[in-house]
Design a protein around this motif. Structure first.
Motif, PDB file in Angstrom:
ATOM      1  N   TYR A 157      -6.077  -8.516   0.266  1.00 22.80           N
ATOM      2  CA  TYR A 157      -5.639  -7.137   0.489  1.00 22.80           C
ATOM      3  C   TYR A 157      -4.230  -6.916  -0.048  1.00 22.80           C
ATOM      4  O   TYR A 157      -3.414  -7.845  -0.109  1.00 22.80           O
ATOM      5  N   ILE A 158      -3.966  -5.662  -0.426  1.00 17.86           N
ATOM      6  CA  ILE A 158      -2.641  -5.231  -0.857  1.00 17.86           C
ATOM      7  C   ILE A 158      -2.132  -4.226   0.171  1.00 17.86           C
ATOM      8  O   ILE A 158      -2.808  -3.232   0.461  1.00 17.86           O
ATOM      9  N   GLU A 159      -0.959  -4.488   0.699  1.00 17.19           N
ATOM     10  CA  GLU A 159      -0.353  -3.561   1.666  1.00 17.19           C
ATOM     11  C   GLU A 159       0.687  -2.704   0.945  1.00 17.19           C
ATOM     12  O   GLU A 159       1.619  -3.217   0.333  1.00 17.19           O
ATOM     13  N   LYS A 160       0.520  -1.391   1.014  1.00 18.39           N
ATOM     14  CA  LYS A 160       1.475  -0.488   0.371  1.00 18.39           C
ATOM     15  C   LYS A 160       2.708  -0.310   1.259  1.00 18.39           C
ATOM     16  O   LYS A 160       2.661  -0.471   2.485  1.00 18.39           O
ATOM     17  N   SER A 161       3.819   0.022   0.629  1.00 20.99           N
ATOM     18  CA  SER A 161       5.016   0.382   1.384  1.00 20.99           C
ATOM     19  C   SER A 161       4.979   1.889   1.645  1.00 20.99           C
ATOM     20  O   SER A 161       4.056   2.592   1.232  1.00 20.99           O
ATOM     21  N   ASN A 162       5.989   2.388   2.324  1.00 16.13           N
ATOM     22  CA  ASN A 162       6.064   3.830   2.580  1.00 16.13           C
ATOM     23  C   ASN A 162       6.671   4.594   1.406  1.00 16.13           C
ATOM     24  O   ASN A 162       6.740   5.826   1.434  1.00 16.13           O
ATOM     25  N   LYS A 163       7.097   3.867   0.369  1.00 17.90           N
ATOM     26  CA  LYS A 163       7.748   4.519  -0.760  1.00 17.90           C
ATOM     27  C   LYS A 163       6.713   4.927  -1.799  1.00 17.90           C
ATOM     28  O   LYS A 163       6.094   4.084  -2.446  1.00 17.90           O
ATOM     29  N   LYS A 164       6.540   6.223  -1.939  1.00 24.16           N
ATOM     30  CA  LYS A 164       5.584   6.773  -2.893  1.00 24.16           C
ATOM     31  C   LYS A 164       6.332   7.168  -4.163  1.00 24.16           C
ATOM     32  O   LYS A 164       7.313   7.907  -4.126  1.00 24.16           O
ATOM     33  N   LEU A 165       5.860   6.685  -5.303  1.00 23.99           N
ATOM     34  CA  LEU A 165       6.514   6.940  -6.582  1.00 23.99           C
ATOM     35  C   LEU A 165       5.858   8.049  -7.375  1.00 23.99           C
ATOM     36  O   LEU A 165       6.457   8.574  -8.316  1.00 23.99           O
ATOM     37  N   PHE A 166       4.626   8.406  -7.004  1.00 25.09           N
ATOM     38  CA  PHE A 166       3.878   9.413  -7.769  1.00 25.09           C
ATOM     39  C   PHE A 166       2.802   9.997  -6.876  1.00 25.09           C
ATOM     40  O   PHE A 166       2.176   9.281  -6.089  1.00 25.09           O
ATOM     41  N   ASP A 167       2.599  11.302  -7.006  1.00 26.66           N
ATOM     42  CA  ASP A 167       1.542  11.960  -6.232  1.00 26.66           C
ATOM     43  C   ASP A 167       1.153  13.259  -6.931  1.00 26.66           C
ATOM     44  O   ASP A 167       1.748  14.311  -6.704  1.00 26.66           O
ATOM     45  N   GLU A 168       0.147  13.152  -7.807  1.00 21.04           N
ATOM     46  CA  GLU A 168      -0.331  14.334  -8.539  1.00 21.04           C
ATOM     47  C   GLU A 168      -1.825  14.185  -8.818  1.00 21.04           C
ATOM     48  O   GLU A 168      -2.310  13.069  -9.069  1.00 21.04           O
ATOM     49  N   ASP A 169      -2.510  15.314  -8.786  1.00 23.88           N
ATOM     50  CA  ASP A 169      -3.937  15.380  -9.158  1.00 23.88           C
ATOM     51  C   ASP A 169      -4.783  14.356  -8.409  1.00 23.88           C
ATOM     52  O   ASP A 169      -5.714  13.759  -8.972  1.00 23.88           O
ATOM     53  N   GLY A 170      -4.438  14.145  -7.139  1.00 24.51           N
ATOM     54  CA  GLY A 170      -5.222  13.224  -6.321  1.00 24.51           C
ATOM     55  C   GLY A 170      -4.961  11.760  -6.579  1.00 24.51           C
ATOM     56  O   GLY A 170      -5.656  10.904  -6.037  1.00 24.51           O
ATOM     57  N   LYS A 171      -3.967  11.448  -7.392  1.00 26.78           N
ATOM     58  CA  LYS A 171      -3.626  10.055  -7.705  1.00 26.78           C
ATOM     59  C   LYS A 171      -2.224   9.760  -7.196  1.00 26.78           C
ATOM     60  O   LYS A 171      -1.316  10.591  -7.326  1.00 26.78           O
ATOM     61  N   THR A 172      -2.052   8.568  -6.642  1.00 23.29           N
ATOM     62  CA  THR A 172      -0.757   8.178  -6.088  1.00 23.29           C
ATOM     63  C   THR A 172      -0.360   6.799  -6.580  1.00 23.29           C
ATOM     64  O   THR A 172      -1.206   5.997  -6.997  1.00 23.29           O
ATOM     65  N   VAL A 173       0.934   6.543  -6.520  1.00 24.40           N
ATOM     66  CA  VAL A 173       1.468   5.220  -6.858  1.00 24.40           C
ATOM     67  C   VAL A 173       2.470   4.842  -5.763  1.00 24.40           C
ATOM     68  O   VAL A 173       3.379   5.635  -5.454  1.00 24.40           O
ATOM     69  N   TYR A 174       2.300   3.666  -5.183  1.00 28.13           N
ATOM     70  CA  TYR A 174       3.189   3.181  -4.124  1.00 28.13           C
ATOM     71  C   TYR A 174       3.825   1.866  -4.542  1.00 28.13           C
ATOM     72  O   TYR A 174       3.222   1.076  -5.293  1.00 28.13           O
ATOM     73  N   GLU A 175       5.014   1.616  -4.030  1.00 21.10           N
ATOM     74  CA  GLU A 175       5.539   0.262  -4.116  1.00 21.10           C
ATOM     75  C   GLU A 175       4.707  -0.646  -3.212  1.00 21.10           C
ATOM     76  O   GLU A 175       4.197  -0.206  -2.180  1.00 21.10           O
ATOM     77  N   VAL A 176       4.569  -1.911  -3.603  1.00 19.80           N
ATOM     78  CA  VAL A 176       3.791  -2.862  -2.808  1.00 19.80           C
ATOM     79  C   VAL A 176       4.714  -3.536  -1.799  1.00 19.80           C
ATOM     80  O   VAL A 176       5.793  -4.027  -2.139  1.00 19.80           O
ATOM     81  N   LYS A 177       4.274  -3.545  -0.555  1.00 24.03           N
ATOM     82  CA  LYS A 177       5.028  -4.222   0.490  1.00 24.03           C
ATOM     83  C   LYS A 177       4.695  -5.704   0.523  1.00 24.03           C
ATOM     84  O   LYS A 177       5.588  -6.565   0.583  1.00 24.03           O
ATOM     85  N   GLN A 178       3.366  -6.015   0.472  1.00 21.46           N
ATOM     86  CA  GLN A 178       2.978  -7.424   0.601  1.00 21.46           C
ATOM     87  C   GLN A 178       1.528  -7.614   0.169  1.00 21.46           C
ATOM     88  O   GLN A 178       0.706  -6.706   0.306  1.00 21.46           O
ATOM     89  N   PHE A 179       1.230  -8.801  -0.354  1.00 21.68           N
ATOM     90  CA  PHE A 179      -0.151  -9.217  -0.614  1.00 21.68           C
ATOM     91  C   PHE A 179      -0.626 -10.063   0.562  1.00 21.68           C
ATOM     92  O   PHE A 179       0.145 -10.834   1.138  1.00 21.68           O
ATOM     93  N   HIS A 180      -1.900  -9.936   0.909  1.00 17.93           N
ATOM     94  CA  HIS A 180      -2.454 -10.679   2.041  1.00 17.93           C
ATOM     95  C   HIS A 180      -3.712 -11.434   1.604  1.00 17.93           C
ATOM     96  O   HIS A 180      -4.509 -10.925   0.822  1.00 17.93           O
ATOM     97  N   GLU A 181      -3.873 -12.646   2.135  1.00 15.68           N
ATOM     98  CA  GLU A 181      -5.068 -13.438   1.859  1.00 15.68           C
ATOM     99  C   GLU A 181      -6.292 -12.812   2.535  1.00 15.68           C
ATOM    100  O   GLU A 181      -6.170 -11.879   3.334  1.00 15.68           O
ATOM    101  N   LYS A 182      -7.460 -13.348   2.221  1.00 15.91           N
ATOM    102  CA  LYS A 182      -8.696 -12.855   2.846  1.00 15.91           C
ATOM    103  C   LYS A 182      -8.578 -12.972   4.369  1.00 15.91           C
ATOM    104  O   LYS A 182      -8.269 -14.049   4.885  1.00 15.91           O
ATOM    105  N   PRO A 183      -8.808 -11.890   5.102  1.00 14.08           N
ATOM    106  CA  PRO A 183      -8.599 -11.911   6.554  1.00 14.08           C
ATOM    107  C   PRO A 183      -9.861 -12.284   7.317  1.00 14.08           C
ATOM    108  O   PRO A 183     -10.965 -12.320   6.756  1.00 14.08           O
ATOM    109  N   ASP A 184      -9.706 -12.550   8.620  1.00 18.66           N
ATOM    110  CA  ASP A 184     -10.888 -12.640   9.477  1.00 18.66           C
ATOM    111  C   ASP A 184     -11.336 -11.216   9.810  1.00 18.66           C
ATOM    112  O   ASP A 184     -10.676 -10.235   9.450  1.00 18.66           O
TER     113      ASP A 184
END
Length: 467
Positions: A157-184
């Motif tokens: 999984y990829i966890e997004k941060s609260n910082k949004k860099l782009f938001d137009e036409d239904g598409k967004t770009v976020y800074e990544v907070k952290q990558f996570h291994e396969k969870p239970d």
């Protein structure tokens, strides 16, 4: 935009259809096209044919070429890795090739994708890729996060941060907070509820300059080898650390952003995921091949040449091939790779090859075998020829079935056509060549005290297999 397609694979998750010598990117699951062919076509939305590079291993390079030639042209850019070292070294080799052979500039964006994913619709995904190109050229590493539809434990999984860099036409770009291994399962449920986590698609983009900067910073071993020429880097490839791009760069870099994609995506990482993406009948079954089913429900049933019948089964995965059949309860298909490991420990050839084995010149199918004999059907493609070779422990009888071939036996040369036969004594140099326009097919009967595939001494070979 340049594209690198990663076409390695161990062939364990979709066994018995996929094997080590025939991994899943070569399978046709949804229609007649293989997953590799679908990937090559999809990449044409954002890269020209001459800007697409495929990285694979030596055993598969000839087969990759056959599959992508109708899509990418007669001379596609295929790099055969000398040895498998995971995705980071493979990508580095591809980037070096783009720089030297395709004259890639530092600011050029490079799109990286596996060869065995299902993505639909391709045109909509291309819009996400074009957005990613803007950020890649601004120095970011862009990863694509799939909006989850369920608490999946088979993906990272990829966890997004609260910082949004782009938001137009239904598409967004976020800074990544952290990558996570396969969870239970419980953790996956929490991820889904939070709305901040996405499945890690393993697809990403960056500029050549950004890649070089990040490997210099985080993977100096790779950078040192990357600093050489392409030929030197390939020659010294065995010195590469065995590391994935996630561990090498993605989880360390401060430049990673994520674009959430809300389309159909699957990495086809298990038989359960195959069941999910294929169309179902009125009983919620996925049925393909030579199958007759009665009172069966919620099952994936894949037949082969022989007739496969099911009665009253529910929630099963059944996959049949010429030499093996898998029967598993749905939900347990992640454990198929454990079966393959057991087969490897027992040195069972079913872990690595099918009854039909593909070679650069064509293919052979084992029809029958026993003590001191083996029977094969062999197909030699037009314009191809086998190596000049001999066998110390077996003699061979060849019977022509279709077409005409040129055969060298010792110092003699003869032609073999349908309903004709030749005899190859032990320890005799021989070679077969198809000079015709159609595939040449023949039956080979091997007789001797040992009929293993490793009883072969090559003297000349047009595919570089002479040591």
């Amino acid at each position: 935009m340049f594209s690198i397609i990663l076409a390695g694979g161990s062939g364990t998750r979709l066994w018995p259809l996929s094997r080590k010598k025939f991994p899943k990117q070569f399978l046709s699951l949804t229609d007649e096209e293989t997953l590799l062919q679908k990937t090559a076509k999809r990449n044409l939305y954002y890269s020209d044919k001459e800007d697409i590079v495929i990285v694979t291993n030596r055993d598969h390079s000839f087969f990759v070429k056959q599959q992508v030639q109708p899509i990418l042209g007669d001379d596609p850019h295929i790099i055969d890795e000398p040895i498998g070292k995971n995705t980071a070294p493979a990508i580095a080799l591809g980037i070096k090739y783009i720089q030297e052979k395709l004259h890639g500039k530092l600011n050029d964006a490079v799109f990286i994708s596996p060869s065995d994913h299902i993505i639909s619709p391709a045109s909509e995904f291309a819009d996400y890729v074009k957005l990613a190109e803007q950020f890649a050229k601004d120095g970011y590493i862009v990863t694509f996060g799939v909006v989850p539809t369920k608490p999946e434990t088979g993906y990272g999984y990829i966890e997004k941060s609260n910082k949004k860099l782009f938001d137009e036409d239904g598409k967004t770009v976020y800074e990544v907070k952290q990558f996570h291994e396969k969870p239970d399962l419980n953790t996956a449920k929490k991820y889904l509820e939070s709305g901040k986590f996405f499945w890690n698609s393993g697809i990403f983009m960056f500029s050549i300059e950004t890649f070089i900067e990040e490997i210099e910073k985080y993977e100096p071993e790779i950078y040192e080898l990357f600093s050489n020429s392409f030929e030197t880097m390939k020659k010294d490839f065995h010195k590469m650390p065995e590391i994935s791009i996630d561990y090498a760069i993605m989880e360390k870099s401060k430049k990673v952003v994520v674009i959430p994609i809300n389309i159909t995506w699957s990495d086809i990482g298990s038989w359960d995921s195959v069941y999910e993406v294929l169309p179902k009948d009125e009983n919620n079954n996925v049925i393909k091949g030579n199958v007759v089913s009665k009172n069966s429900k919620n099952s994936l049933i894949l037949g082969s040449k022989r007739l496969l019948c099911t009665v009253g089964v529910d929630d099963l995965i059944i996959a049949d091939t010429d030499d093996a059949i898998l029967i598993a309860k749905k939900g347990y298909s992640q454990q198929v790779k454990d079966i393959v490991e057991l087969l490897k420990k027992e040195e069972r050839e079913e872990a690595e090859v099918h009854r039909t084995v593909y070679r650069p010149w064509g293919s052979f199918t084992v029809l029958n075998e026993g003590k001191n004999y083996k029977v094969k059907k062999i197909v030699v493609n037009p314009g191809q020829k086998l190596s000049l070779q001999l066998h110390y422990h077996r003699a061979e009888h060849w019977i022509g079935v279709k077409g005409t071939a040129k055969v060298q036996i010792g110092e003699d040369t003869v032609y073999l056509s349908e309903n004709e036969k030749v005899y190859i004594p032990k320890a005799t140099k021989h070679r077969i060549e198809n000079p015709g326009k159609i595939p040449f097919e023949f039956i080979e009967v091997q007789v001797g005290e040992y009929v293993g595939e490793d009883d072969i001494v090559r003297f000349e070979d047009m595919y570089g297999r002479v040591k």
